[in-house]
Design a protein around this motif. Structure first.
Motif, PDB file in Angstrom:
ATOM      1  N   GLU A 159      42.424  49.671  47.096  1.00  0.00           N
ATOM      2  CA  GLU A 159      42.825  48.326  46.690  1.00  0.00           C
ATOM      3  C   GLU A 159      44.342  48.172  46.774  1.00  0.00           C
ATOM      4  OE1 GLU A 159      39.198  47.464  43.478  1.00  0.00           O
ATOM      5  OE2 GLU A 159      41.177  48.119  42.795  1.00  0.00           O
ATOM      6  N   TYR A 160      45.063  49.165  46.269  1.00  0.00           N
ATOM      7  CA  TYR A 160      46.518  49.090  46.334  1.00  0.00           C
ATOM      8  C   TYR A 160      46.996  49.109  47.785  1.00  0.00           C
ATOM      9  CZ  TYR A 160      51.441  49.938  46.015  1.00  0.00           C
ATOM     10  OH  TYR A 160      52.805  49.829  46.192  1.00  0.00           O
ATOM     11  N   GLY A 161      46.380  49.933  48.606  1.00  0.00           N
ATOM     12  CA  GLY A 161      46.776  50.021  50.007  1.00  0.00           C
ATOM     13  C   GLY A 161      46.657  48.680  50.716  1.00  0.00           C
ATOM     14  N   ILE A 162      45.561  47.970  50.468  1.00  0.00           N
ATOM     15  CA  ILE A 162      45.371  46.652  51.079  1.00  0.00           C
ATOM     16  C   ILE A 162      46.427  45.678  50.565  1.00  0.00           C
ATOM     17  CG2 ILE A 162      43.834  44.648  51.192  1.00  0.00           C
ATOM     18  CD1 ILE A 162      41.503  46.711  50.941  1.00  0.00           C
ATOM     19  N   LEU A 163      46.602  45.648  49.251  1.00  0.00           N
ATOM     20  CA  LEU A 163      47.565  44.724  48.657  1.00  0.00           C
ATOM     21  C   LEU A 163      48.978  44.995  49.166  1.00  0.00           C
ATOM     22  CD1 LEU A 163      47.857  42.389  46.639  1.00  0.00           C
ATOM     23  CD2 LEU A 163      48.316  44.105  44.864  1.00  0.00           C
ATOM     24  N   LEU A 179      44.411  46.094  58.830  1.00  0.00           N
ATOM     25  CA  LEU A 179      44.265  46.556  57.450  1.00  0.00           C
ATOM     26  C   LEU A 179      43.431  47.835  57.380  1.00  0.00           C
ATOM     27  CD1 LEU A 179      43.684  43.120  55.687  1.00  0.00           C
ATOM     28  CD2 LEU A 179      45.644  44.637  55.349  1.00  0.00           C
ATOM     29  N   LEU A 180      42.342  47.855  58.131  1.00  0.00           N
ATOM     30  CA  LEU A 180      41.477  49.037  58.119  1.00  0.00           C
ATOM     31  C   LEU A 180      42.196  50.256  58.693  1.00  0.00           C
ATOM     32  CD1 LEU A 180      38.210  47.222  59.146  1.00  0.00           C
ATOM     33  CD2 LEU A 180      38.456  48.624  57.087  1.00  0.00           C
ATOM     34  N   LYS A 181      42.937  50.051  59.758  1.00  0.00           N
ATOM     35  CA  LYS A 181      43.675  51.162  60.368  1.00  0.00           C
ATOM     36  C   LYS A 181      44.730  51.698  59.413  1.00  0.00           C
ATOM     37  CE  LYS A 181      46.365  52.383  64.479  1.00  0.00           C
ATOM     38  NZ  LYS A 181      46.916  51.872  65.777  1.00  0.00           N
ATOM     39  N   ASP A 193      33.025  45.933  56.377  1.00  0.00           N
ATOM     40  CA  ASP A 193      32.334  45.968  55.086  1.00  0.00           C
ATOM     41  C   ASP A 193      33.150  46.721  54.039  1.00  0.00           C
ATOM     42  OD1 ASP A 193      31.749  48.163  56.848  1.00  0.00           O
ATOM     43  OD2 ASP A 193      30.198  48.842  55.459  1.00  0.00           O
ATOM     44  N   TYR A 194      33.829  47.793  54.436  1.00  0.00           N
ATOM     45  CA  TYR A 194      34.707  48.511  53.516  1.00  0.00           C
ATOM     46  C   TYR A 194      35.777  47.573  52.964  1.00  0.00           C
ATOM     47  CZ  TYR A 194      33.026  53.061  55.367  1.00  0.00           C
ATOM     48  OH  TYR A 194      32.288  54.157  55.742  1.00  0.00           O
ATOM     49  N   LEU A 195      36.350  46.815  53.870  1.00  0.00           N
ATOM     50  CA  LEU A 195      37.457  45.922  53.515  1.00  0.00           C
ATOM     51  C   LEU A 195      36.992  44.829  52.560  1.00  0.00           C
ATOM     52  CD1 LEU A 195      40.430  45.264  54.045  1.00  0.00           C
ATOM     53  CD2 LEU A 195      39.709  43.983  56.065  1.00  0.00           C
ATOM     54  N   ILE A 197      34.542  44.835  50.441  1.00  0.00           N
ATOM     55  CA  ILE A 197      34.265  45.374  49.110  1.00  0.00           C
ATOM     56  C   ILE A 197      35.566  45.579  48.335  1.00  0.00           C
ATOM     57  CG2 ILE A 197      33.433  47.419  47.875  1.00  0.00           C
ATOM     58  CD1 ILE A 197      31.310  47.681  50.142  1.00  0.00           C
ATOM     59  N   ALA A 198      36.567  46.139  49.006  1.00  0.00           N
ATOM     60  CA  ALA A 198      37.849  46.386  48.348  1.00  0.00           C
ATOM     61  C   ALA A 198      38.554  45.080  47.992  1.00  0.00           C
ATOM     62  CB  ALA A 198      38.739  47.251  49.233  1.00  0.00           C
ATOM     63  N   VAL A 199      38.500  44.090  48.874  1.00  0.00           N
ATOM     64  CA  VAL A 199      39.127  42.796  48.588  1.00  0.00           C
ATOM     65  C   VAL A 199      38.417  42.116  47.423  1.00  0.00           C
ATOM     66  CG1 VAL A 199      39.514  40.453  49.477  1.00  0.00           C
ATOM     67  CG2 VAL A 199      40.093  42.444  50.879  1.00  0.00           C
ATOM     68  N   ARG A 200      37.102  42.262  47.353  1.00  0.00           N
ATOM     69  CA  ARG A 200      36.360  41.699  46.220  1.00  0.00           C
ATOM     70  C   ARG A 200      36.855  42.311  44.911  1.00  0.00           C
ATOM     71  NH1 ARG A 200      31.099  43.280  47.285  1.00  0.00           N
ATOM     72  NH2 ARG A 200      31.162  41.770  48.982  1.00  0.00           N
ATOM     73  N   GLY A 201      37.089  43.622  44.918  1.00  0.00           N
ATOM     74  CA  GLY A 201      37.618  44.286  43.733  1.00  0.00           C
ATOM     75  C   GLY A 201      39.008  43.795  43.369  1.00  0.00           C
ATOM     76  N   LEU A 202      39.847  43.614  44.377  1.00  0.00           N
ATOM     77  CA  LEU A 202      41.199  43.101  44.139  1.00  0.00           C
ATOM     78  C   LEU A 202      41.155  41.713  43.512  1.00  0.00           C
ATOM     79  CD1 LEU A 202      43.332  43.956  47.315  1.00  0.00           C
ATOM     80  CD2 LEU A 202      43.927  44.470  44.940  1.00  0.00           C
ATOM     81  N   ARG A 203      40.316  40.858  44.054  1.00  0.00           N
ATOM     82  CA  ARG A 203      40.237  39.498  43.537  1.00  0.00           C
ATOM     83  C   ARG A 203      39.759  39.475  42.093  1.00  0.00           C
ATOM     84  NH1 ARG A 203      37.692  36.663  48.971  1.00  0.00           N
ATOM     85  NH2 ARG A 203      39.686  35.969  49.871  1.00  0.00           N
TER      86      ARG A 203
END
Length: 235
Positions: A159-163, A179-181, A193-195, A197-203
């Motif tokens: 989550e932090y990595g995406i943000l 983002l995935l790379k 799908d990985y992304l 799920i993680a974005v859902r958690g961030l939101r």
């Protein structure tokens, strides 16, 4: 006082060139025009524009092939303005380091807003800051710390990595593959799908209303954008 800049418009349609020139000049910018890829690359070398508005359907070369040469030669921010609305085209442009993508027909006010964003990021060092404030969210990249209304928010490493990737280029679309790379590695560039799920958690941790996200917004089938000034709608 609004920031003004040297802007190069590479567009083969003379009517659209005139439309963009008039809008940009009203905003106080210096505008140069090119009607072909060859002329556009030459002017990018000579004029060293801060921003390039680039059409993809040029008569002598595909505009996608110009993105990286323009950035290498002039260091300009490249905003694609194209009638191509296919998702694959948008993703290709962003993955080639285009900074944003506007689809024709466009509203000139939207184009001007994107230009203002591009210039704001150039002024602050291409948008790469140690600390980004987005509404009630503060992202401290130097200390890997995220707060909401002053209270620390605990994120998973993904989550932090995406943000962090989004925060390094706020207000710009970052493609799913980018983002995935960056967060999962090159072997997982197709695992959207990985992304999700993680974005859902961030939101869930950052948004006031997860059904109407206003911080991390989705560009349908393309990627995500962090709004440094939350307020636009997103899903």
């Amino acid at each position: 006082m609004p920031q003004t800049a040297r802007i190069l418009v590479i567009e083969d349609d003379a009517h659209i060139r005139r439309l963009l020139r008039a809008a940009l000049q009203r905003a106080g910018h210096e505008v140069t025009e090119a009607g072909s890829a060859r002329e556009g690359l030459s002017l990018a070398d000579i004029e060293k524009p801060e921003v390039v508005l680039l059409d993809l359907g040029l008569p002598d070369r595909d505009g996608l092939e110009l993105i990286q040469p323009i950035k290498q030669r002039s260091g300009a921010t490249v905003l694609v303005v194209s009638a191509r609305d296919d998702t694959a085209e948008k993703v290709a442009a962003l993955d080639l380091s285009a900074d944003d993508y506007v689809t024709k027909p466009f509203d000139t006010e939207e184009v001007l807003a994107r230009v203002r964003t591009a210039l704001r990021h150039r002024l602050s060092g291409n948008g790469e800051q140690d600390r980004i404030d987005a509404g009630n969210i503060r992202i401290d990249l130097a200390h890997r710390r995220v707060t909401r209304d002053g209270d620390e928010v605990h994120l998973t490493p993904k989550e932090y990595g995406i943000l962090a990737e989004l925060a390094r280029r706020p207000d710009r679309v970052i493609s799913h593959a980018q983002l995935l790379k960056a967060v999962w590695g090159p072997a997982h560039e197709d695992r959207v799908d990985y992304l999700r799920i993680a974005v859902r958690g961030l939101r869930q941790k950052l948004e006031q209303d997860t059904s109407r996200p206003r911080l991390i917004v989705n560009e349908l089938a393309v990627g995500y954008r962090l709004l440094a000034r939350p307020g636009a709608e997103g899903t």
